[in-house]
Design an enzyme around this catalytic site. Structure first.
Site, PDB file in Angstrom:
ATOM      1  N   ALA A  71       0.836  -1.203   0.000  1.00 37.35           N
ATOM      2  CA  ALA A  71       0.000   0.000   0.000  1.00 37.35           C
ATOM      3  C   ALA A  71       0.872   1.254   0.000  1.00 37.35           C
ATOM      4  O   ALA A  71       1.981   1.265   0.532  1.00 37.35           O
ATOM      5  CB  ALA A  71      -0.911  -0.002   1.224  1.00 37.35           C
ATOM      6  N   GLY A 116       0.850  -5.609   0.638  1.00 36.51           N
ATOM      7  CA  GLY A 116      -0.104  -5.750  -0.458  1.00 36.51           C
ATOM      8  C   GLY A 116       0.523  -6.279  -1.736  1.00 36.51           C
ATOM      9  O   GLY A 116      -0.152  -6.912  -2.546  1.00 36.51           O
ATOM     10  N   GLU A 119       0.513  -9.866  -1.312  1.00 36.01           N
ATOM     11  CA  GLU A 119      -0.882 -10.319  -1.378  1.00 36.01           C
ATOM     12  C   GLU A 119      -1.381 -10.412  -2.825  1.00 36.01           C
ATOM     13  O   GLU A 119      -2.151 -11.312  -3.163  1.00 36.01           O
ATOM     14  CB  GLU A 119      -1.775  -9.389  -0.552  1.00 36.01           C
ATOM     15  CG  GLU A 119      -1.558  -9.591   0.941  1.00 36.01           C
ATOM     16  CD  GLU A 119      -2.307  -8.590   1.791  1.00 36.01           C
ATOM     17  OE1 GLU A 119      -3.030  -9.008   2.705  1.00 36.01           O
ATOM     18  OE2 GLU A 119      -2.167  -7.371   1.550  1.00 36.01           O
ATOM     19  N   GLU A 139       2.599  -5.946   7.867  1.00 35.71           N
ATOM     20  CA  GLU A 139       1.579  -4.980   8.273  1.00 35.71           C
ATOM     21  C   GLU A 139       1.506  -4.715   9.771  1.00 35.71           C
ATOM     22  O   GLU A 139       1.279  -3.578  10.191  1.00 35.71           O
ATOM     23  CB  GLU A 139       0.194  -5.433   7.764  1.00 35.71           C
ATOM     24  CG  GLU A 139      -0.033  -5.178   6.284  1.00 35.71           C
ATOM     25  CD  GLU A 139       0.474  -6.279   5.377  1.00 35.71           C
ATOM     26  OE1 GLU A 139       0.145  -6.262   4.175  1.00 35.71           O
ATOM     27  OE2 GLU A 139       1.211  -7.164   5.854  1.00 35.71           O
TER      28      GLU A 139
END
Length: 265
Positions: A71, A116, A119, A139
């Site tokens: 992110a 992310g 992910e 995270e």
């Protein structure tokens, strides 16, 4: 290779026959996923999901030292609480967009694939990595949790305890250990991740597109069910292909000792 179709400033799709390459292209930020970039990933995936010519999708990066660093925390830092809540569905749609692609998907990793970024790779069916790859879900080290599917996808790859250890420690894992732990599937030569992922995708794309989509559906829907329920999922997927043009062509091509020309329906 045809022209690149752009989805906003940061995402492109390139075609290699029946293989679609979904290109993460925000080099100035190591592909950090901003709101705009998340929206573009979601749009590209929505278009690919509807494209009957897309038999396999490969997710790649234009940045030399990163697949995606997760992110965009600089953007996040500027958000009010209300803006963060408003942005959540857009961010989520990017990850589920990749996850729910109906055809097989391959991620090509080099450099950093963190948060992310990892992910997005976990949302793919297979992950190819070169020796520079560094993966992780850090995270909790910045006060959040993996929110792009990580807490659900990682244990499906490496088991509950393996996922817990990686998520709770927030540690980064280098390529060789990542392969050992099952965080990536294929370790290839340095700089070869994109080439090898496209080659793997081409091998997959030679098979029936109807069969590939049905097999993926059975794999995904059956995961986590008890065996009897899973076999019912498989049977429903089999019935969806049993009377298809692809099955008729596959059987005919086998008997005539030639390569099939899949109708894709």
């Amino acid at each position: 290779m045809g022209d690149e179709q752009r989805f906003g400033e940061f995402v492109g799709v390139r075609w290699h026959g029946y293989v679609a390459e979904l290109v993460l292209d925000r080099p100035k930020a190591m592909n950090a996923v901003s709101t705009d970039m998340a929206r573009s990933i979601g749009s590209a995936c929505a278009a690919l999901a509807q494209d009957r010519d897309a038999r396999v999708v490969v997710v790649t990066s234009t940045h030399e030292r990163a697949f995606c660093v997760g992110a965009d925390l600089k953007e996040r830092n500027s958000f009010s609480d209300a803006e963060l809540v408003r942005q959540r569905p857009t961010a989520r749609a990017a990850y589920t967009g990749v996850l729910e692609l109906p055809m097989p998907t391959v991620a090509a990793l080099h450099g950093f694939a963190l948060g992310g970024g990892f992910e997005l790779a976990l949302a793919c069916d297979l992950i190819v990595a070169d020796p520079t790859a560094v993966v992780g879900l850090p995270e909790v080290s910045v006060g959040v949790i993996p929110g792009g599917g990580g807490t659900q996808l990682l244990p499906r790859r490496v088991g509950a305890a393996g996922a817990a250890e990686l998520i709770f420690t927030a540690r980064r894992v280098e390529a060789a250990e990542a392969r050992e732990l099952g965080l990536v599937d294929h370790l290839v030569g340095e700089g070869d991740d994109r080439t090898e992922a496209l080659a793997l995708a081409a091998r997959i794309a030679a098979n029936s597109p109807v069969g590939l989509r049905a097999a993926k559906r059975a794999l995904r829907l059956g995961h986590g069910l008890d065996l009897r329920a899973g076999l019912e999922v498989e049977d429903a997927a089999w019935r969806s292909v049993a009377f298809s043009g692809d099955r008729a062509e596959g059987v005919a091509a086998f008997n005539e000792k030639r390569k099939p020309d899949w109708p894709g329906e």
